[in-house]
Enzyme design. Structure first.
Site, PDB file in Angstrom:
ATOM      1  N   CYS A  93       0.855  -1.178  -0.088  1.00  0.00           N
ATOM      2  CA  CYS A  93      -0.007   0.022   0.144  1.00  0.00           C
ATOM      3  C   CYS A  93       0.765   1.016  -0.169  1.00  0.00           C
ATOM      4  O   CYS A  93       1.674   1.341   0.692  1.00  0.00           O
ATOM      5  CB  CYS A  93      -1.117  -0.024   1.037  1.00  0.00           C
ATOM      6  SG  CYS A  93      -2.028   1.509   1.204  1.00  0.00           S
ATOM      7  N   GLU A  94       0.708   2.142  -0.878  1.00  0.00           N
ATOM      8  CA  GLU A  94       1.474   3.492  -1.031  1.00  0.00           C
ATOM      9  C   GLU A  94       1.185   4.478   0.126  1.00  0.00           C
ATOM     10  O   GLU A  94       2.102   5.246   0.334  1.00  0.00           O
ATOM     11  CB  GLU A  94       1.211   4.017  -2.274  1.00  0.00           C
ATOM     12  CG  GLU A  94      -0.208   4.543  -2.598  1.00  0.00           C
ATOM     13  CD  GLU A  94      -0.403   5.174  -3.973  1.00  0.00           C
ATOM     14  OE1 GLU A  94      -1.147   6.045  -4.282  1.00  0.00           O
ATOM     15  OE2 GLU A  94       0.106   4.546  -4.853  1.00  0.00           O
ATOM     16  N   HIS A  95      -0.030   4.155   0.899  1.00  0.00           N
ATOM     17  CA  HIS A  95      -0.179   5.155   2.009  1.00  0.00           C
ATOM     18  C   HIS A  95       0.749   4.956   3.402  1.00  0.00           C
ATOM     19  O   HIS A  95       1.088   5.976   3.903  1.00  0.00           O
ATOM     20  CB  HIS A  95      -1.728   5.057   2.478  1.00  0.00           C
ATOM     21  CG  HIS A  95      -2.582   5.470   1.302  1.00  0.00           C
ATOM     22  ND1 HIS A  95      -3.721   5.072   1.229  1.00  0.00           N
ATOM     23  CD2 HIS A  95      -2.361   6.219   0.133  1.00  0.00           C
ATOM     24  CE1 HIS A  95      -4.498   5.720  -0.014  1.00  0.00           C
ATOM     25  NE2 HIS A  95      -3.529   6.214  -0.530  1.00  0.00           N
ATOM     26  N   HIS A  96       0.985   3.549   3.773  1.00  0.00           N
ATOM     27  CA  HIS A  96       1.972   3.461   4.810  1.00  0.00           C
ATOM     28  C   HIS A  96       2.924   2.546   4.420  1.00  0.00           C
ATOM     29  O   HIS A  96       3.683   1.929   5.406  1.00  0.00           O
ATOM     30  CB  HIS A  96       0.756   2.556   5.812  1.00  0.00           C
ATOM     31  CG  HIS A  96      -0.342   3.518   6.384  1.00  0.00           C
ATOM     32  ND1 HIS A  96      -1.617   3.366   5.725  1.00  0.00           N
ATOM     33  CD2 HIS A  96      -0.438   4.506   7.152  1.00  0.00           C
ATOM     34  CE1 HIS A  96      -2.325   4.187   6.239  1.00  0.00           C
ATOM     35  NE2 HIS A  96      -1.711   4.966   7.204  1.00  0.00           N
ATOM     36  N   GLN A 126      -5.663  -0.643  -3.834  1.00  0.00           N
ATOM     37  CA  GLN A 126      -6.304  -1.847  -4.531  1.00  0.00           C
ATOM     38  C   GLN A 126      -7.054  -1.245  -5.549  1.00  0.00           C
ATOM     39  O   GLN A 126      -7.334  -1.808  -6.529  1.00  0.00           O
ATOM     40  CB  GLN A 126      -6.987  -2.446  -3.471  1.00  0.00           C
ATOM     41  CG  GLN A 126      -8.074  -3.587  -3.961  1.00  0.00           C
ATOM     42  CD  GLN A 126      -8.485  -4.459  -2.790  1.00  0.00           C
ATOM     43  OE1 GLN A 126      -8.167  -4.387  -1.728  1.00  0.00           O
ATOM     44  NE2 GLN A 126      -9.578  -5.125  -3.060  1.00  0.00           N
TER      45      GLN A 126
END
Length: 194
Positions: A85-88, A126
Site C-alpha cells: 500500500c502506497e499510503h503506509h 487496491q
C-alpha cells in the site's frame, strides 16, 4: 528501473536509528540488506510494461471450427497477488479474479497472472490496481468485455488503526460489455462457487 539497493540499505539503517534501535546489534545487522532484497522483489513492477505478457494471442478463428467463437466469458479465479500500500508502505494481498469476453483472439491463461504480478509489484492502492488490470486487458486483448474482482486483506487495516483482523476489501473494475451490472451478474455468481 531497478531498486537502488545501496540507498535502501542506508535508509533502513537510518530508519532503525530514528526509531531508537541499534542497527549494529546482532538481530538487526542484516536487516537493511534483507529489506533491500524484499523491496527489490516487492517493487519489481515499477517501470515494467504490464501489457507485455499479452503480446502473444492465439486466433481461435483458425482452428478446426473457425466459425465457432466463444459465446461466454473466459474466467480465471483465485490468482494470488501481493502488493504494498502506497499510503503506509504496508503489505496487502489476496486473490484476483479475471474474466473477459473474447473476440477472435484469446491469450494463454498464464499471461493473466503475469499482468497482475507486474501491476501489483508497485506501490499501489487496491482500487487503482483493479482499474489498471482492467485497462491493460481491455487495451491489449481482442475482448468485448473485461471484469476484474480483487479481494484483499490490508495490513494497514488488520495490524494498525482499527485492527479489523477479519476484514477484507473487495473492488470491481469492468470494461466493455461487462461494465453493465446485469451482464456481469453471472460471472460474479461464479466467483462464489468452488
Amino acid at each position: 528501473m531497478a531498486v537502488d539497493r545501496e540507498r535502501v540499505v542506508a535508509l533502513v539503517r537510518e530508519l532503525l536509528v530514528a526509531i531508537g534501535e541499534d542497527p549494529d546489534r546482532p538481530g538487526l545487522r542484516q536487516t537493511p540488506t534483507r529489506v533491500a532484497d524484499a523491496y527489490s522483489e516487492f517493487f519489481s513492477g515499477v517501470g515494467e510494461d504490464a501489457a507485455a505478457p499479452l503480446a502473444h494471442t492465439i486466433s481461435i478463428a483458425r482452428g478446426p471450427f473457425p466459425d465457432t467463437l466463444p459465446s461466454g466469458a473466459v474466467m480465471l479465479r483465485g490468482i494470488r497477488f501481493r502488493s504494498v500500500c502506497e499510503h503506509h508502505l504496508l503489505p496487502f494481498g489476496g486473490h484476483a479474479h479475471i474474466a473477459y469476453l473474447p473476440g477472435e483472439q484469446v491469450v494463454g491463461l498464464g499471461s493473466l497472472p503475469k499482468v497482475v504480478d507486474i501491476l501489483a509489484s508497485r506501490p499501489q492502492v487496491q482500487e487503482r490496481l483493479g482499474e489498471q488490470i482492467a485497462d491493460t486487458l481491455a487495451a491489449s486483448l481482442d475482448a468485448r468485455g473485461v471484469l476484474v474482482v480483487l479481494d484483499a486483506v490490508h495490513e494497514c487495516v488488520t495490524m494498525r488503526g482499527g485492527r479489523q483482523s477479519d476484514s477484507s476489501t473487495v473492488t470491481i473494475a469492468a470494461r466493455g460489455e461487462l461494465a453493465e451490472p446485469a451482464a456481469r451478474g453471472e460471472i460474479i455468481a461464479l466467483l462464489g462457487r468452488s
